[in-house]
Design a protein around this motif. Structure first.
Motif, short mmCIF file in Angstrom:
data_model
loop_
_atom_site.label_atom_id
_atom_site.label_comp_id
_atom_site.label_asym_id
_atom_site.label_seq_id
_atom_site.Cartn_x
_atom_site.Cartn_y
_atom_site.Cartn_z
N LEU A 1 0.90 -1.32 -0.05
CA LEU A 1 -0.05 0.11 -0.13
C LEU A 1 0.78 1.32 0.17
CD1 LEU A 1 -2.96 -1.11 2.53
CD2 LEU A 1 -2.91 -0.93 -0.14
N ARG A 2 2.02 1.25 0.46
CA ARG A 2 2.91 2.32 0.58
C ARG A 2 3.18 3.06 -0.90
NH1 ARG A 2 6.32 1.83 4.21
NH2 ARG A 2 6.16 -0.03 4.83
N ALA A 3 2.84 2.30 -2.16
CA ALA A 3 3.07 2.75 -3.31
C ALA A 3 1.93 3.62 -3.84
CB ALA A 3 3.46 1.53 -4.23
N PHE A 4 0.83 3.75 -3.31
CA PHE A 4 -0.13 4.32 -3.66
C PHE A 4 -0.37 5.99 -2.91
CE2 PHE A 4 -1.02 0.04 -4.43
CZ PHE A 4 -1.36 -0.03 -5.61
N PRO A 5 -0.41 7.16 -3.76
CA PRO A 5 -0.53 8.49 -3.26
C PRO A 5 -1.68 8.46 -2.32
CG PRO A 5 -0.72 8.14 -5.68
CD PRO A 5 -0.54 6.93 -5.25
N THR A 6 -2.77 7.93 -2.61
CA THR A 6 -4.00 8.08 -2.06
C THR A 6 -4.62 6.86 -1.58
OG1 THR A 6 -5.16 8.50 -3.99
CG2 THR A 6 -4.53 10.60 -2.95
N LEU A 7 -4.81 6.67 -0.47
CA LEU A 7 -5.43 5.35 0.05
C LEU A 7 -6.72 5.74 0.95
CD1 LEU A 7 -5.12 2.28 0.77
CD2 LEU A 7 -3.54 3.15 2.67
N GLY A 8 -7.61 4.77 0.75
CA GLY A 8 -8.82 4.68 1.47
C GLY A 8 -9.03 3.51 2.31
N ILE A 9 -9.23 3.49 3.61
CA ILE A 9 -9.30 2.11 4.28
C ILE A 9 -10.71 2.02 4.93
CG2 ILE A 9 -8.30 0.80 6.23
CD1 ILE A 9 -5.70 1.88 6.18
N VAL A 10 -11.33 1.17 4.30
CA VAL A 10 -12.83 1.07 4.70
C VAL A 10 -13.02 -0.17 5.49
CG1 VAL A 10 -15.11 0.74 3.49
CG2 VAL A 10 -13.52 1.89 2.38
N CYS A 11 -13.58 0.21 6.63
CA CYS A 11 -13.76 -0.99 7.45
C CYS A 11 -15.32 -1.38 7.43
CB CYS A 11 -13.66 -0.59 9.05
SG CYS A 11 -12.22 0.24 9.44
N ALA A 12 -15.57 -2.70 7.53
CA ALA A 12 -16.91 -3.12 7.23
C ALA A 12 -17.89 -2.94 8.14
CB ALA A 12 -16.88 -4.62 6.79
N GLY A 13 -17.23 -2.95 9.63
CA GLY A 13 -18.27 -2.82 10.62
C GLY A 13 -19.16 -4.39 11.04
N THR A 14 -19.89 -4.33 11.87
CA THR A 14 -20.72 -5.06 12.09
C THR A 14 -22.16 -4.68 12.32
OG1 THR A 14 -18.84 -6.48 13.26
CG2 THR A 14 -21.03 -7.03 13.93
N ASP A 15 -22.98 -5.25 11.62
CA ASP A 15 -24.24 -4.89 11.59
C ASP A 15 -24.51 -3.47 11.71
OD1 ASP A 15 -24.75 -7.64 11.57
OD2 ASP A 15 -24.61 -7.77 13.73
N LEU A 16 -23.96 -2.66 10.86
CA LEU A 16 -23.95 -1.48 10.73
C LEU A 16 -23.42 -0.40 12.12
CD1 LEU A 16 -27.60 -0.74 9.43
CD2 LEU A 16 -25.37 -0.94 8.18
N HIS A 17 -22.72 -0.95 12.88
CA HIS A 17 -21.94 -0.33 13.73
C HIS A 17 -20.48 -0.62 13.73
CE1 HIS A 17 -25.45 0.18 16.35
NE2 HIS A 17 -25.75 -1.22 16.03
N TYR A 18 -19.53 0.42 13.87
CA TYR A 18 -18.14 0.09 13.97
C TYR A 18 -17.62 -0.77 15.00
CZ TYR A 18 -16.43 3.27 17.48
OH TYR A 18 -16.25 4.02 18.73
N THR A 19 -16.67 -1.54 14.52
CA THR A 19 -16.10 -2.58 15.50
C THR A 19 -14.64 -2.42 15.54
OG1 THR A 19 -16.06 -4.81 15.84
CG2 THR A 19 -16.49 -4.00 13.57
N GLU A 20 -14.00 -2.35 16.83
CA GLU A 20 -12.59 -2.28 17.32
C GLU A 20 -11.70 -3.06 16.45
OE1 GLU A 20 -11.88 -2.53 21.54
OE2 GLU A 20 -10.17 -1.22 21.21
N GLU A 21 -11.94 -4.30 16.15
CA GLU A 21 -11.05 -5.11 15.70
C GLU A 21 -10.54 -4.52 14.10
OE1 GLU A 21 -14.00 -5.77 15.96
OE2 GLU A 21 -14.90 -7.30 14.47
N ASP A 22 -11.63 -3.79 13.35
CA ASP A 22 -11.12 -3.18 12.09
C ASP A 22 -10.41 -2.22 12.11
OD1 ASP A 22 -12.86 -5.51 11.15
OD2 ASP A 22 -14.59 -4.16 10.72
N ILE A 23 -10.84 -1.38 13.19
CA ILE A 23 -10.15 -0.21 13.49
C ILE A 23 -8.74 -0.19 13.76
CG2 ILE A 23 -10.18 2.22 14.56
CD1 ILE A 23 -12.95 2.03 13.23
N LEU A 24 -8.68 -1.53 14.68
CA LEU A 24 -7.13 -1.76 15.09
C LEU A 24 -6.29 -1.87 13.92
CD1 LEU A 24 -7.23 -3.99 18.24
CD2 LEU A 24 -5.93 -1.67 17.97
#
Ligand code: MLT
Length: 311
Positions: free
Chosen positions: A180-203
């Motif tokens: 991923l370091r080769a890309f100038p712009t990067l978006g990280i999209v967490c799936a979450g769980t049942d429409l709530h964000y979830t810590e494992e993805d954020i970590l």
């Protein structure tokens, strides 16, 4: 902003849920994360030798797609498997569930998996739809129809750079950061769980942001520090705080405990799938980087080469 390969990160955005991604968002690369378990399981499946994974929104569509593919090419019989979950458990009539351990070389080597999960596959397919990126045809091309080509009479649509799409897991975190370091712009999209964000993805998002920024923090990089959105700064802080509380010896165990206590972990504990959490916490154990291109997930192409081809 340019979108060439072989550059360095200029901007990193983290989105704790797919719904928070603005419509039309088209970074050079996007990483989808569903640590528990979809993106971890896809990584495990490809590492075990599965040829490709096709994300499908609904289980019925996967069943129908399998029937159609087998009908149109009977030689495909036996090479197509159905995988995924609803409410965490294997879908009725499916060959495999959503546990990384289901995807052994004996079961999946050389196979194509039609894969449907509650949040993970949905995050990938929703992003593609909302970004305006069409998976069926190359950028700038007009739709193909029967009869004379429309291309002769209409001007071509302006070509937009295609976003490269990858899938994340703790298993392949080191390989991902390298990629991923080769890309100038990067978006990280967490799936979450049942429409709530979830810590494992954020970590995991935080771990990757932290690794991508390491050259700036160790004084080894003189170019401007990449811009981070607030969620990327927060994710980085969460990971680094976690890291300060562990030693190299306790890291994997503590990570497992962290995942166990997360929203996604709680769901899996409830259905007695704690071994899947342990498998998802095996940091830096695989080199496989899954890439989604034209509706299919396969091991990523080398940086700089055409997407969708095995290196
Ligand atoms: C999902 O895609 O929703 C998850 O992978 C759910 C699960 O782990 O069962």
């Amino acid at each position: 902003m340019s979108q060439q390969i072989g550059e360095f990160p200029e901007r990193i955005d983290v989105f704790p849920l797919p719904d928070l991604v603005p419509a039309g968002y088209r970074p050079a690369a996007v990483l989808f994360i569903d640590v528990l378990r979809a993106t971890t399981t896809v990584t495990a499946a490809l590492a075990a030798g599965a040829e490709k994974v096709i994300p499908v929104m609904e289980p019925d569509q996967a069943l129908q797609m399998k029937r159609l593919l087998e009908k149109s090419d009977p030689a495909k019989k036996g090479s197509l498997l159905l995988g995924g979950e609803r409410k965490g458990v294997r879908i009725e009539g499916f060959d495999l569930g959503n546990s990384p351990a289901d995807y052994t070389p004996e079961r999946v080597a050389g196979k194509t998996i039609l894969f449907s999960t509650t949040n993970g596959t949905r995050a990938i397919l929703t992003f593609e739809r909302n970004s305006g990126q069409n998976s069926e045809r190359g950028e700038g091309e007009l739709p193909r129809r029967g009869g004379p080509s429309l291309r002769q009479s209409a001007p071509p649509l302006p070509a937009a750079p295609r976003t490269r799409s990858f899938l994340g897991s703790f298993l392949s975190a080191r390989a991902l950061a390298g990629r991923l370091r080769a890309f100038p712009t990067l978006g990280i999209v967490c799936a979450g769980t049942d429409l709530h964000y979830t810590e494992e993805d954020i970590l995991l998002a935080g771990l990757l942001v932290s690794r991508l920024l390491r050259p700036w923090e160790t004084g080894g990089e003189s170019r401007p520090r990449p811009l981070l959105n607030v969620q990327a700064e927060t994710a980085k802080y969460l990971w680094e705080s976690f890291l300060e509380s562990v030693t190299p010896e306790t890291l994997e165990k503590r990570l497992y405990e962290k995942l166990l206590a997360s929203r996604g972990g709680e769901n899996l504990r409830r259905i007695h799938l704690t071994e899947d959490i342990r498998d998802a916490a095996r940091l830096d154990t695989l080199e496989t980087v899954p890439e989604y291109t034209f509706g299919t997930i396969a091991p990523a192409a080398e940086p700089g080469s055409a997407p969708g081809k095995e290196s």
